[in-house]
Scaffold this motif. Structure first.
Motif, short mmCIF file in Angstrom:
data_model
loop_
_atom_site.label_atom_id
_atom_site.label_comp_id
_atom_site.label_asym_id
_atom_site.label_seq_id
_atom_site.Cartn_x
_atom_site.Cartn_y
_atom_site.Cartn_z
N ALA A 169 0.83 -1.20 0.00
CA ALA A 169 0.00 0.00 0.00
C ALA A 169 0.87 1.26 0.00
O ALA A 169 0.53 2.26 -0.63
N ARG A 170 1.98 1.21 0.72
CA ARG A 170 2.93 2.32 0.67
C ARG A 170 3.40 2.56 -0.77
O ARG A 170 3.44 3.69 -1.25
N LEU A 171 3.79 1.48 -1.43
CA LEU A 171 4.33 1.60 -2.78
C LEU A 171 3.28 2.10 -3.77
O LEU A 171 3.58 2.92 -4.65
N ASP A 172 2.05 1.60 -3.63
CA ASP A 172 0.99 2.08 -4.52
C ASP A 172 0.76 3.57 -4.31
O ASP A 172 0.62 4.32 -5.28
N TYR A 173 0.72 3.99 -3.07
CA TYR A 173 0.55 5.42 -2.77
C TYR A 173 1.70 6.24 -3.34
O TYR A 173 1.49 7.31 -3.92
N GLY A 174 2.92 5.72 -3.21
CA GLY A 174 4.08 6.48 -3.66
C GLY A 174 4.12 6.68 -5.16
O GLY A 174 4.22 7.80 -5.65
N TYR A 175 4.01 5.56 -5.92
CA TYR A 175 4.11 5.72 -7.38
C TYR A 175 3.52 4.57 -8.19
O TYR A 175 3.23 4.74 -9.37
N GLN A 176 3.28 3.40 -7.56
CA GLN A 176 2.89 2.26 -8.38
C GLN A 176 1.44 2.32 -8.85
O GLN A 176 1.11 1.77 -9.91
#
Length: 573
Positions: A169-176
């Motif tokens: 979820a962190r990665l999706d929020y960041g850019y994915q």
């Protein structure tokens, strides 16, 4: 054809508004251009629910929206199709359900362009896919005929940071999430119109501006135009600087005084605003105007020559000093010290810089400036730092947090969180943006804007990124990237500013016609403004005061004749 006639009238209306928002082209401002987009008609709306198929994507609904159901600045948005769905539904490592929720709005009469709407804050909500532009928007991407997508960036709950404990979820929020949604959205457009988008644009303000800036580095081949507003591209550093500042203001606040918590009205937080009151902020704003207003050649309650102001304004010398009790007309020595420290961006105990400096500007009197410095710094930023930006997550109390320990934690990673908070939030290579050469070479364009009195993400940080970009491009960054500071404006809107503008239309013209923007008209939102009035405008301003936003490093200067309320009587020099 008769059925589509109102939509075509709206398209013409949008084009007229765009033309009115752009000042005359500056000499020598033509560059190469990509082929212009060509439009198409929507083939079927309702059929998309069952006919569209894409990997790990579910379409929940495809519904026609009649003209006028949505309005922007009092004007009806044309008939369009609203598609709602989600991608990559999964069970998170924390046992919670996750998905990338989205909506797309597909105009019945489409201009051939796609717009990715980057949303603000911590995302967590699918906001209407309108592509709204300017402080009190009179236009937007949807209104202008774009197909527009909006998403929650992979988690639900606009006011929670618990998603930050779940690594994906962190990665999706960041850019994915942007990377996953982009090709799906283009395929959905192809299904809806029988052709994909000819030109693609991405934009937003705040975290939405960060999404656009990150996309320029990570998805440089997917978009032709990047509209980057107040980009929090170093969001973890900015949030940490907020905590640092709160700890400096706290000893100056009224002991025991509290205000309501912005997310929980039944709770309270310390009243840090009592350390630097609205009246005292007005005193500082007047001091800035006295020293800097005339630097652009006209005393009009606006500081256009921002960089010149930073060179001549001095808090210790120029702000009246209190000889006795604080009465709003002066600052105490301690207040002056903290104000100077906060504007310098903060430092750890060993002198390491936490974040960028902030420019001095009369917009310091704006209520949004105080909201960020004194309320959100205590209520919101600690949550983001403790759950989203540190590895491992570190519980953080704003007024007692160890800043020295948190600064390395936002740059740390481990077996669970394999990318640091800085890595997942920032554009790769932002310290030296050489990789944007490829974006430039294929004809893509970047337009940035930032309120000079933004209290959370510094306009100086954006200016320095632009300077680094120029260095990396051999002094030719203006060939494909232009930056427009907005004097007086707070975070994305508000403050004593002309904050109503459309920078998307000039970006499209640059990409598809090769006309580089140099001066774009912005208007104040006085009483009766159809996009909503800005109550913080000075009483002696005309309700519709206009000024050119000037491409950095040029400055708006009065020509010497004509109304000083009209942008046509100013030039960017």
């Amino acid at each position: 054809m008769k059925r589509m006639h109102p939509a075509y009238l709206l398209a013409l209306s949008a084009a007229w508004l765009s033309a009115c928002s752009t000042a005359p082209e500056a000499p020598g401002s033509r560059t190469s251009a990509l082929p212009a987009a060509t439009g198409a008609a929507l083939q079927s709306c309702a059929a998309l629910k069952d006919s569209f198929s894409y990997a790990q994507t579910r379409i929940d609904a495809a519904t026609p929206v009649p003209a006028g159901t949505l309005k922007q600045g009092g004007s009806p948005v044309a008939t369009h199709c609203l598609v709602k769905g989600s991608m990559h539904q999964r069970k998170g490592s924390d046992g919670r359900d996750y998905a990338i929720g989205f909506e797309m709005r597909l105009p019945e009469v489409w201009n051939g362009r796609f717009y990715y709407q980057g949303n603000g804050g911590l995302d967590g909500a699918v906001r209407p896919a309108e592509g709204a532009l300017g402080g009190g928007p009179l236009t937007g991407a949807l209104f202008q005929g774009f197909a527009v997508i909006s998403s929650d960036a992979g988690h639900s709950g606009a006011q929670t940071t618990v998603f930050g404990l779940e690594p994906q979820a962190r990665l999706d929020y960041g850019y994915q999430a942007v990377a996953k949604l982009t090709p799906m959205a283009k395929d959905l457009i192809r299904s809806a119109y029988g052709k994909g988008p000819d030109r693609s644009y991405i934009g937003g303000c705040s975290n939405g501006g960060r999404h656009a800036m990150v996309a320029a580095s990570r998805l440089g081949d997917q978009y032709d135009g990047y509209l980057i507003g107040a980009p929090g591209y170093r969001l973890p550093n900015a949030a940490l600087a907020q905590l640092w500042g709160a700890q400096r203001w706290s000893p100056l606040a009224t002991p025991g005084a509290t205000v309501k918590h912005p997310m929980n009205p039944s709770a309270s937080i310390p009243d840090l605003g009592s350390a630097f009151t609205a009246q005292e902020r007005q005193t500082v704003a007047r001091a800035i105007l006295q020293r800097c207003d005339a630097l652009d050649g006209l005393s009009d309650g606006m500081v256009q020559a921002t960089q010149a102001c930073q060179a001549v304004f001095d808090v210790a010398r120029d702000v009246p000093a209190c000889s006795g009790v604080r009465d709003g007309s002066c600052l105490s020595p301690a207040q002056k010290t903290v104000l100077a420290q906060v504007h310098a961006g903060g430092k750890t105990t060993n002198g390491q810089t936490i974040y960028s400096a902030f420019p001095y500007d009369p917009g310091i009197a704006g209520s949004n400036w105080a909201q960020w410095k004194f309320v959100n710094a205590v209520a919101l930023d600690p949550l983001a730092i403790s759950t989203v930006f540190t590895a491992p997550p570190m519980p953080t109390s704003p007024l007692t947090a160890n800043i020295d320990a948190l600064l390395p934690a936002i740059a740390a990673s481990n077996e669970t969180y394999r990318e640091s908070g800085l890595a997942l939030m920032s554009p790769p290579g932002h310290e030296r943006p050489d990789k944007l050469r490829a974006l430039r070479a294929r004809g893509a364009r970047i337009v940035l804007y930032h309120g000079v009195s933004d209290a959370i993400f510094s306009a100086e940080d954006t200016r320095q990124w632009v300077e680094r970009l120029d260095t990396s491009q051999g002094g030719r960054a203006a060939d494909f990237a232009r930056y427009f500071p907005v004097p007086g404006m707070n975070h994305c809107s508000g403050g004593p500013a002309a904050d109503q503008f459309d920078l998307l239309s000039p970006l499209v013209r640059w990409v598809e016609e090769g006309v580089a923007p140099q001066a774009v008209t912005a208007r104040a939102r006085g009483a009766g403004n159809p996009g909503g009035a800005n109550t913080e405008l000075p009483a002696d301003w005309a309700a519709d005061r206009s000024r050119p936003l000037c491409a950095y490093p040029t400055v708006a200067r009065y020509r010497g004749q004509g109304s000083t309320e009209d942008a046509r009587n100013f030039s960017c020099q």
